[in-house]
Design a protein around this motif. Structure first.
Motif, PDB file in Angstrom:
ATOM      1  N   VAL A 283      -7.492   4.851  12.272  1.00  0.00           N
ATOM      2  CA  VAL A 283      -8.044   3.475  12.288  1.00  0.00           C
ATOM      3  C   VAL A 283      -7.111   2.359  12.524  1.00  0.00           C
ATOM      4  O   VAL A 283      -5.812   2.791  12.133  1.00  0.00           O
ATOM      5  N   LEU A 284      -7.723   1.459  12.988  1.00  0.00           N
ATOM      6  CA  LEU A 284      -6.491   0.256  13.240  1.00  0.00           C
ATOM      7  C   LEU A 284      -6.802  -0.617  12.021  1.00  0.00           C
ATOM      8  O   LEU A 284      -8.054  -1.158  11.787  1.00  0.00           O
ATOM      9  N   ILE A 285      -5.846  -1.166  11.179  1.00  0.00           N
ATOM     10  CA  ILE A 285      -5.957  -2.394  10.235  1.00  0.00           C
ATOM     11  C   ILE A 285      -5.002  -3.422  10.942  1.00  0.00           C
ATOM     12  O   ILE A 285      -3.667  -3.333  10.927  1.00  0.00           O
ATOM     13  N   ARG A 286      -5.657  -4.488  11.003  1.00  0.00           N
ATOM     14  CA  ARG A 286      -4.981  -5.635  11.724  1.00  0.00           C
ATOM     15  C   ARG A 286      -4.456  -6.677  10.688  1.00  0.00           C
ATOM     16  O   ARG A 286      -4.758  -6.569   9.310  1.00  0.00           O
ATOM     17  N   PRO A 287      -3.461  -7.471  10.709  1.00  0.00           N
ATOM     18  CA  PRO A 287      -3.095  -8.496   9.732  1.00  0.00           C
ATOM     19  C   PRO A 287      -4.194  -9.099   9.183  1.00  0.00           C
ATOM     20  O   PRO A 287      -5.153  -9.793   9.915  1.00  0.00           O
ATOM     21  N   GLY A 288      -4.041  -9.178   7.770  1.00  0.00           N
ATOM     22  CA  GLY A 288      -5.272  -9.795   7.047  1.00  0.00           C
ATOM     23  C   GLY A 288      -6.573  -9.000   6.760  1.00  0.00           C
ATOM     24  O   GLY A 288      -7.316  -9.519   6.146  1.00  0.00           O
ATOM     25  N   ASP A 289      -6.507  -7.933   7.357  1.00  0.00           N
ATOM     26  CA  ASP A 289      -7.760  -7.006   7.103  1.00  0.00           C
ATOM     27  C   ASP A 289      -7.506  -6.266   5.987  1.00  0.00           C
ATOM     28  O   ASP A 289      -6.434  -6.039   5.417  1.00  0.00           O
ATOM     29  N   LYS A 290      -8.756  -5.881   5.106  1.00  0.00           N
ATOM     30  CA  LYS A 290      -8.696  -4.935   4.139  1.00  0.00           C
ATOM     31  C   LYS A 290      -8.724  -3.519   4.766  1.00  0.00           C
ATOM     32  O   LYS A 290      -9.090  -3.222   5.742  1.00  0.00           O
ATOM     33  N   VAL A 291      -7.829  -2.713   3.972  1.00  0.00           N
ATOM     34  CA  VAL A 291      -7.835  -1.430   4.447  1.00  0.00           C
ATOM     35  C   VAL A 291      -8.943  -0.687   4.355  1.00  0.00           C
ATOM     36  O   VAL A 291      -9.486  -0.639   3.255  1.00  0.00           O
ATOM     37  N   SER A 292      -9.355   0.012   5.463  1.00  0.00           N
ATOM     38  CA  SER A 292     -10.939   0.677   5.243  1.00  0.00           C
ATOM     39  C   SER A 292     -10.976   2.101   4.775  1.00  0.00           C
ATOM     40  O   SER A 292     -12.004   2.412   4.490  1.00  0.00           O
ATOM     41  N   ALA A 293      -9.766   2.578   4.543  1.00  0.00           N
ATOM     42  CA  ALA A 293     -10.039   4.022   4.090  1.00  0.00           C
ATOM     43  C   ALA A 293      -8.493   4.480   3.557  1.00  0.00           C
ATOM     44  O   ALA A 293      -7.591   3.965   3.815  1.00  0.00           O
ATOM     45  N   ASP A 294      -8.576   5.332   2.520  1.00  0.00           N
ATOM     46  CA  ASP A 294      -7.526   5.947   1.972  1.00  0.00           C
ATOM     47  C   ASP A 294      -6.743   6.641   3.208  1.00  0.00           C
ATOM     48  O   ASP A 294      -7.391   7.593   3.841  1.00  0.00           O
ATOM     49  N   GLY A 295      -5.465   6.503   3.477  1.00  0.00           N
ATOM     50  CA  GLY A 295      -4.701   7.482   4.620  1.00  0.00           C
ATOM     51  C   GLY A 295      -3.051   7.310   4.330  1.00  0.00           C
ATOM     52  O   GLY A 295      -2.583   6.790   3.661  1.00  0.00           O
ATOM     53  N   VAL A 296      -2.693   7.801   5.396  1.00  0.00           N
ATOM     54  CA  VAL A 296      -1.264   7.430   5.747  1.00  0.00           C
ATOM     55  C   VAL A 296      -0.849   6.868   7.017  1.00  0.00           C
ATOM     56  O   VAL A 296      -1.606   6.994   7.861  1.00  0.00           O
ATOM     57  N   ILE A 297       0.073   6.063   6.946  1.00  0.00           N
ATOM     58  CA  ILE A 297       0.585   5.166   8.153  1.00  0.00           C
ATOM     59  C   ILE A 297       1.069   6.051   9.173  1.00  0.00           C
ATOM     60  O   ILE A 297       2.200   6.728   8.847  1.00  0.00           O
ATOM     61  N   VAL A 298       0.809   6.097  10.673  1.00  0.00           N
ATOM     62  CA  VAL A 298       1.198   6.764  11.563  1.00  0.00           C
ATOM     63  C   VAL A 298       1.982   5.915  12.637  1.00  0.00           C
ATOM     64  O   VAL A 298       2.840   6.420  13.423  1.00  0.00           O
ATOM     65  N   GLN A 299       1.629   4.541  12.428  1.00  0.00           N
ATOM     66  CA  GLN A 299       2.341   3.735  13.231  1.00  0.00           C
ATOM     67  C   GLN A 299       2.319   2.266  12.750  1.00  0.00           C
ATOM     68  O   GLN A 299       1.504   1.826  12.206  1.00  0.00           O
TER      69      GLN A 299
END
Length: 730
Positions: free
Chosen positions: A230-246
């Motif tokens: 999933v993509l998390i843009r600046p200002g967005d709420k994180v949509s799921a528990d996860g780990v950053i890959v990029q």
């Protein structure tokens, strides 16, 4: 089966519904949560009772009900229903419309009474009959379903009785004021439920899913699966528990952990659903579905906590079951004794008896404890203190000894390798059998530890990888609990154990023991690598886990509050002593899991104990203590076993917990005094003829609202005072 119930104003409503359902054949395992308005029950498949009968019974009791089909839908429907309830203004609700209607009816009655004074009594009588009818009907249903001593029954008897003895105007005022009181209770109850609604609204409804070609698709959060990108843009709420890959960014975790300062995160770091992405774009690999993410788990645990009753709440609830019938009996005596034994006027003592019935309502008393507990749980959750029930919150305030595990609790739980020492020994044939350099030794250490999940093992493996050392493949790996790990490397049976274990097996020379002691005095944890076939020591590795920044402050705060702190650790005496001296804390070292249990049981004989840990090996101790507390960054086993989880991983939060518990219990005591004291005052004034029916209604409603507002004061709780504030106070 699961339902969403609407219209519950206080804890006594829960008892009414539970009592009615318990009398229905085939219905069992009834659990009704006042705070979340969620009803769960089991219905026998061969029962004569059908789901329509359950819905019909609850509607007859005057409550709204909507069914849910499964756990996932239940969570969604609960959130939607609660949000709908929140959006309704008070005048849009059923009770609000009833108050407005009765207000209009009362105004018309007063106006007609002024214009046609001869017919005033009849006009008010009509207002009473119209206004009391819904309550009288509900009281009959409650009586038929096992709750004869309801407030609706008391109010109906008082209003109709007042009408019979010619007090029609006052009877109308009683009905109107009672309706206003019901509305105020409903508004206060909805305010208290705002915490769950706030939690449910943290997670966004949609997510930006990236497909294999990198294209973006907006999808519902509930449709995300593990390993989705999933993509998390600046200002967005994180949509799921996860780990950053990029990507890398700062994230505001305050909605989840209460941490007010944004945290810098990069590739490999974990993110939580509901956190706010501050500046950079991130691609996140989903690790948990919407039903299992951190927010969902918090909501579930808070719901369970609010559903469980604290000991004080259970006592007051049981007390109220006898209190109401007792006061009704007293009201009957107030009517009969003065009239039959002393020649008093029937109308006078009937009037006072009816007023006493209204004063007897136990709503404020029953609400006194759960309202405070719910507020305490809500403010705790907001501060990152996840408390799993009123019992844990209540007990925490009586704790006088706090036992800390060391690694991951008082320390960061991120040990780092500081020293690698290789020993070389010769056989009679002069061939070296040891490891002549640190790199080879480190590789063997990492190989033996590769099957272990212990923090020290992970630190050793990470250190070897960072040094770009090739790690040999180990086989036949196993562990001796609390003592050593074993594996075969290059066809040699090797083991890594503590210095105590190596000493027990008489493996260490005097020089080697001296090396170990020097390292331990520096506060380092030492592990020994040896060949199990030849019993020869091959080398040492030393690690140090730094204390948490707030560890010393947290222990000092507890001491200032009169709470004793003890460190229980499996580490060696010298390392434990070095850390304990810095913290000014009592300590016990070289403890196996069973030793920690023994130590806790000994302390429990004379004290209330809270145990704080973060590992699987701490789970038995957490379960044994009066209150088990897990660090939020610890293992799932420790968090699930514990009564409380500290999501912010701060030692100072232990002092906040105790302060919150003490504030909550003080609030409960105040509420009980308000509830009983106000009733006692108006009981006396009613018997003396100073106050009448409408004052009795105000006394009941006022006590309920006062108790609720006092409980809501806890939402402004600021936590334990810092040490500088405590010293100024002294």
């Amino acid at each position: 089966m699961q339902y969403h119930i609407e219209g519950m104003d206080c804890a006594s409503c829960v008892r009414k519904i539970e009592t009615a359902l318990a009398r229905m054949p085939g219905v069992s395992d009834i659990q009704l949560n006042f705070a979340t308005e969620k009803l769960e029950l089991s219905l026998a498949p061969d029962s004569d009772t059908q789901y329509r009968d359950i819905e019909k019974t609850i509607k007859r009791l005057g409550f709204g009900i909507s069914a849910t089909t499964d756990q996932a839908n239940a969570a969604d429907n609960d959130s939607d229903n609660q949000l709908n309830t929140q959006q309704q203004r008070w005048w849009q609700t059923k009770k609000g419309k009833q108050v407005i209607g009765l207000g209009v009816l009362m105004s018309v009655a007063y106006t007609l009474a002024l214009i046609f004074p001869d017919y005033g009594t009849w006009v008010f009588a009509i207002a009473v009959i119209v206004g009391v009818f819904p309550f009288a009907r509900k009281s009959v249903v409650l009586a038929m379903t096992g709750s004869p001593f309801s407030i609706e029954m008391l109010m109906s008897i008082a209003a109709i009785g007042a009408l019979i003895i010619g007090e029609a105007e006052e009877a109308a005022a009683v009905v109107f004021l009672f309706s206003v009181g019901e509305l105020l209770e409903s508004v206060a109850a909805d305010r208290a439920r705002a915490g769950i609604r706030a939690l449910a609204s943290l997670v966004p409804k949609t997510a930006i899913l990236l497909d294999a070609q990198g294209r973006q698709h907006t999808v519902p959060v509930g449709s995300l699966q593990v390993d989705d990108l999933v993509l998390i843009r600046p200002g967005d709420k994180v949509s799921a528990d996860g780990v950053i890959v990029q990507g890398n960014s700062s994230l505001d975790d305050s909605p989840v952990t209460g941490e007010s300062i944004p945290v810098a995160k990069a590739i490999g770091n974990t993110v939580f659903a509901g956190s706010i992405n501050v500046d950079g774009a991130l691609q996140v690999r989903v690790q948990k579905t919407a039903a299992d993410n951190t927010i969902a788990r918090i909501i579930n645990l808070v719901e369970q906590a609010q559903a469980s009753k604290a000991p004080t709440a259970r006592f007051i609830e049981n007390f109220s079951r006898y209190y109401t019938p007792a006061v009704m009996a007293i009201a009957a005596l107030v009517i009969l004794v003065p009239t039959l034994a002393m020649g008093g006027e029937w109308s006078t003592w009937l009037y006072r008896g009816f007023a006493l019935l209204l004063i007897a309502c136990p709503c404020a008393l029953v609400l006194s404890t759960p309202a405070a507990i719910a507020s305490g749980l809500a403010v705790g959750t907001r501060r990152g203190l996840l408390i799993k029930g009123g019992s844990a919150l209540e007990t925490m305030g009586r704790v006088n000894v706090v036992a800390f595990d060391k690694t991951g609790t008082l320390t960061e739980g991120k040990p780092r390798v500081t020293d690698v020492i290789a020993f070389t020994q010769k056989r009679p044939d002069q061939e070296y059998i040891g490891y002549e350099n640190q790199s080879k030794l480190l590789a063997i250490f990492a190989s033996v530890e590769s099957a272990s999940s212990h923090p020290l093992a992970k630190a050793i493996i990470d250190h070897a990888k960072a040094a770009q050392i090739s790690i040999p493949v180990a086989s036949k790996a196993y562990a001796t609990a609390g003592k050593a790990v074993h594996a075969t490397v290059d066809e040699r049976p090797l083991a890594i154990g503590s210095p105590v274990y190596a000493t027990e097996k008489s493996l260490l020379s005097m020089d080697q023991q001296a090396d170990i002691e020097v390292l331990q005095k520096a506060g380092k944890t030492v592990s020994v690598l040896f060949d199990e076939q030849s019993d020869e020591v091959l080398g040492l590795i030393a690690l140090r886990d730094e204390l948490r920044d707030d560890a010393k402050e947290g222990v000092a705060q507890l001491k200032a509050m009169g709470v004793r702190s003890v460190m229980l650790t499996g580490d060696n005496h010298l390392t434990a002593q070095a850390l304990a001296h810095h913290l000014n804390i009592e300590w016990e070292a070289e403890l196996l899991p069973e030793d920690k249990l023994r130590s806790l049981n000994e302390m429990k004989d004379n004290s209330k104990i809270a145990m704080i840990g973060d590992g699987i090996n701490d789970a038995p101790a957490l379960a044994t203590a009066d209150v088990g507390i897990a660090m939020g960054g610890g293992t799932d086993v420790a968090i699930e076993t514990a009564d409380i989880a500290l999501l912010k991983n701060r030692v100072t939060d232990v002092a906040h917990l105790i302060a919150l518990s003490r504030a909550t219990m003080a609030n409960i005591h105040q509420n009980v005094v308000f509830a009983l004291g106000l009733k006692a005052v108006f009981l006396i004034t009613t018997l003396l003829g100073i106050t009448g029916l409408w004052i009795a209604v105000i006394a009941d409603t006022g006590a309920t609202v006062l108790v609720t507002l006092n409980a809501l004061r806890l939402l402004r709780f600021k936590g334990a005072q810092p040490l500088n504030a405590l010293s100024k106070t002294k």
